[in-house]
Design a protein around this motif. Structure first.
Motif, PDB file in Angstrom:
ATOM      1  N   LEU A 203       7.277 -10.864  44.863  1.00 16.33           N
ATOM      2  CA  LEU A 203       6.855  -9.924  45.899  1.00 16.33           C
ATOM      3  C   LEU A 203       8.038  -9.246  46.579  1.00 16.33           C
ATOM      4  O   LEU A 203       8.035  -8.030  46.783  1.00 16.33           O
ATOM      5  N   LEU A 204       9.053 -10.022  46.945  1.00 12.35           N
ATOM      6  CA  LEU A 204      10.146  -9.446  47.713  1.00 12.35           C
ATOM      7  C   LEU A 204      10.931  -8.415  46.904  1.00 12.35           C
ATOM      8  O   LEU A 204      11.369  -7.397  47.442  1.00 12.35           O
ATOM      9  N   GLU A 205      11.102  -8.670  45.615  1.00 17.26           N
ATOM     10  CA  GLU A 205      11.783  -7.673  44.791  1.00 17.26           C
ATOM     11  C   GLU A 205      10.925  -6.415  44.637  1.00 17.26           C
ATOM     12  O   GLU A 205      11.441  -5.305  44.576  1.00 17.26           O
ATOM     13  N   GLY A 206       9.595  -6.605  44.565  1.00 19.11           N
ATOM     14  CA  GLY A 206       8.708  -5.451  44.521  1.00 19.11           C
ATOM     15  C   GLY A 206       8.830  -4.610  45.775  1.00 19.11           C
ATOM     16  O   GLY A 206       8.882  -3.375  45.723  1.00 19.11           O
ATOM     17  N   VAL A 207       8.861  -5.284  46.939  1.00 22.42           N
ATOM     18  CA  VAL A 207       9.027  -4.589  48.221  1.00 22.42           C
ATOM     19  C   VAL A 207      10.371  -3.870  48.264  1.00 22.42           C
ATOM     20  O   VAL A 207      10.481  -2.695  48.648  1.00 22.42           O
ATOM     21  N   HIS A 208      11.413  -4.592  47.840  1.00 16.51           N
ATOM     22  CA  HIS A 208      12.764  -4.049  47.939  1.00 16.51           C
ATOM     23  C   HIS A 208      12.943  -2.820  47.057  1.00 16.51           C
ATOM     24  O   HIS A 208      13.571  -1.830  47.468  1.00 16.51           O
TER      25      HIS A 208
END
Length: 658
Positions: free
Chosen positions: A388-393
């Motif tokens: 998720l965090l890489e998707g957000v980033h």
């Protein structure tokens, strides 16, 4: 039996020996053989027409004269420079000219020696005998040198299409060692029961009987000019028969020289969908590109690379390829170099990430970019769901950074490549793409010097991660073909069509536009898999057909996957000047309200707080409804240094559930 085997082995050994000789030796053998052959022709004609009338010396000199003339003329016509195994119509033309020339030399010799009444008779007889010798000797040599399997050993095929392409394909196959054409099929009633290249043309309704009577195992489609819906109808009809269906290239590839009629290939999956592309509007294609400086982010990806190919056709002044993957950047730059030179475009390959705002701004300012196509994104639903965090980033903060850099660098046009998964998303990928759309919509209200727009479409055929190449591999491996759910449906579009529509939508942008592409009719993935199996000549193995070849196995929906995708939030949509591009009117959060949410996402991303990041997505993207059937994953941080927190790269670390 032993003697037959020995003679076969001797013939193979002699064939390989002759083929392996050097070209000068082969030419010398041909010269010597032809000298003897032409001598026999000349003496044979004398014997038939003038027995006892002429002296031996005159016959010898006449023979030598015609032999030398025939050899020299044969050389001038290329008889000794051509590869015998591959000679065709050119053999008859060259042979006729060489024989005719030698006959004329003979006529002149006869006149010079005052032999009355003989020249015309001799010339006609000699020409016929020499021409027969030249053609028959080459044909026999070709038969010996080319090892051909018997008709019983060759695979029997039916040609669908009795036009010029079908006729040319029949000629090629007749000279082939693998396939044996046994019949032609065509919808044209006027051709039925006619002969085309020795093959009887039948009605398509007779295919089942033809297959049964000839043991044909393959159907080759020779319909290069047929529309896609027509080919789809034919393929649907053929899918009910136990034959492998293949096709020849379409007319555009044949005309451009990129393919030949005998380049037999698997059926294009776009033919299975039956969707004919709408011819592009040249004015819209070039509006944001021609003579301008263009950047494509994610230039090495499926969509990004095709955008670059299509953009070059519109002759931009500069094309900047911006890509984080070194190998992908190398491959697309290497592919496009020649095309860029031919249109006078400066091609620039830049390694970099859209995360790095300063790097992006530097590139935009250095090359004075006018138009950006932002295709850099993480798109695979299950992978982004578990990262998720890489998707957000990447998808959200990366879009924010490049949009801010574009404003600072006074870029004129910014086109975001979006997805139908941004509509009522059930997954992180779709939610991050919708958030990215809202960023551009909100920023447009603050800046009128740039035109932001986003283009939303569904799945593209043959892209990385697409089901089509996966199905092909699974069918080639003998199955099973894996489908997530019996009822799952998807919209499909070819990569070139998607790229052209994106470019045309960008040419119509006024600012803040959400463009939606007409994806045609949705396709049941189960039906697509079954049709692809059938067109390879295999059958589906299931309860009703336990003896089938390949199983379709249902493996369940992937994390956060939908049964069907939508293209619109609500129904407020209007048409544009292009029949397959619509403009949607959708609500979004204004910049003042969105800015603190972006700041919170940034903090959560740096703190590796996945739970908070997901909650912000749910609060911001009102339509975001995470799939209840997906187990929520909790990610916690490991001990990190202050430099880790300040780093631009954020990595998710899995740990045991709290």
């Amino acid at each position: 039996m032993s003697d037959k085997k020995s003679s076969t082995n001797l013939a193979i050994t002699l064939r390989e020996f002759l083929i392996g000789l050097s070209r000068p030796i082969k030419q010398l053998i041909a010269f010597g053989t032809d000298a003897i052959g032409f001598a026999i022709c000349a003496i044979g004609v004398w014997w038939l027409l003038f027995t006892g009338e002429l002296s031996t010396a005159l016959v010898v000199w006449m023979s030598l004269t015609t032999i030398v003339a025939a050899l020299l003329l044969g050389w001038s016509q290329g008889l000794y420079r051509s590869v015998v195994r591959y000679m065709g119509l050119d053999l008859f033309i060259a042979g006729a000219k060489a024989a005719a020339g030698a006959a004329l030399v003979g006529v002149a010799f006869l006149y010079f020696n005052n032999i009355a009444g003989a020249p015309i008779r001799w010339a006609i007889a000699y020409w016929g005998m020499a021409f027969f010798y030249i053609c028959s000797s080459r044909y026999l040599a070709r038969v010996f040198l080319i090892h051909r399997r018997s008709p019983v050993e060759r695979e029997r095929v039916i040609i669908y299409g009795a036009g010029s392409a079908g006729a040319q394909l029949a000629i090629t196959l007749h000279g082939d060692d693998q396939f044996l054409p046994v019949a032609m099929v065509d919808d044209d009633l006027s051709l039925h029961k006619k002969l085309v290249k020795g093959l009887t043309v039948h009605s398509p309704t007779h295919i089942e009987a033809i297959i049964r009577n000839t043991n044909a195992t393959r159907v080759l489609l020779a319909m290069p000019t047929a529309s896609r819906w027509k080919r789809r109808a034919v393929l649907e009809y053929l899918s009910q028969f136990p034959v492998h269906v293949q096709t020849i290239p379409d007319v555009a590839d044949l005309i451009s020289g990129d393919a030949r009629v005998d380049d037999i290939r698997e059926v294009d999956v776009e033919d299975l969908l039956g969707r004919d592309p709408v011819p592009p509007d040249p004015e819209l294609l070039s509006a944001a590109i021609s003579g301008k400086r263009v950047m494509v982010t994610g230039a090495g990806g499926s969509i990004g690379a095709e955008l670059c190919r299509q953009i070059l056709k519109q002759a931009p002044k500069t094309l900047v390829l911006f890509e984080i993957s070194e190998i992908a950047l190398y491959e697309i730059e290497h592919e496009l170099q020649a095309e860029a030179q031919s249109v006078g475009c400066k091609l620039v390959a830049l390694l970099g990430s859209v995360h790095h705002q300063n790097r992006v701004r530097e590139a935009l300012e250095a090359f004075e970019i006018n138009t950006i196509y932002h295709a850099a994104a993480y798109k695979h639903v299950p992978i982004v769901e578990h990262n998720l965090l890489e998707g957000v980033h990447n998808n959200i903060l990366g879009t924010l950074h490049i949009a801010q850099a574009a404003i600072d660098a006074e870029v004129e046009n910014f086109i975001l490549i979006s997805t139908d998964k941004a509509v009522s998303p059930t997954n992180v990928m779709g939610a991050t793409k919708r958030f990215a759309e809202m960023i551009l919509q909100a920023m447009q209200d603050q800046h009128d010097s740039i035109r932001f727009c986003m283009v939303r479409f569904g799945n593209v055929l043959e892209s990385s991660g697409s089901v089509v190449p996966l199905f092909r591999k699974q069918i080639r491996d003998g199955g099973p073909v894996t489908v997530t759910h019996r009822d799952i449906i998807r919209y499909f579009m070819t990569i070139p069509e998607a790229a052209q529509l994106v470019m045309q939508a960008g040419g119509m942008a006024k600012g803040g536009d959400v463009f939606v592409l007409d994806m045609g009719e949705p396709v049941k993935i189960r039906d697509l898999a079954a049709r692809m199996i059938a067109l390879t000549g295999c059958t589906v193995r299931d309860k009703s057909n336990p003896e089938g070849d390949i199983e379709i196995r249902y493996i369940g929906l992937r994390p956060a996957e939908k049964l069907y995708e939508e293209l619109l939030i609500g129904t407020d949509v209007s048409g544009t000047r292009h029949p397959r591009i619509m403009r949607a009117e959708e609500e979004y959060i204004n910049w003042e309200a969105l800015r603190p949410l972006i700041a919170e996402l940034d903090v959560a991303s740096r703190a590796l707080d996945r739970v908070r990041a997901r909650q912000i997505l749910m609060d911001s993207v009102g339509e975001y409804d995470p799939s209840n059937g997906i187990e929520d994953l909790v990610w916690v941080t490991q001990q990190r240094t202050a430099e880790d927190v300040e780093s631009d790269t954020v990595v998710d670390f899995p740990s045991k559930r709290a």
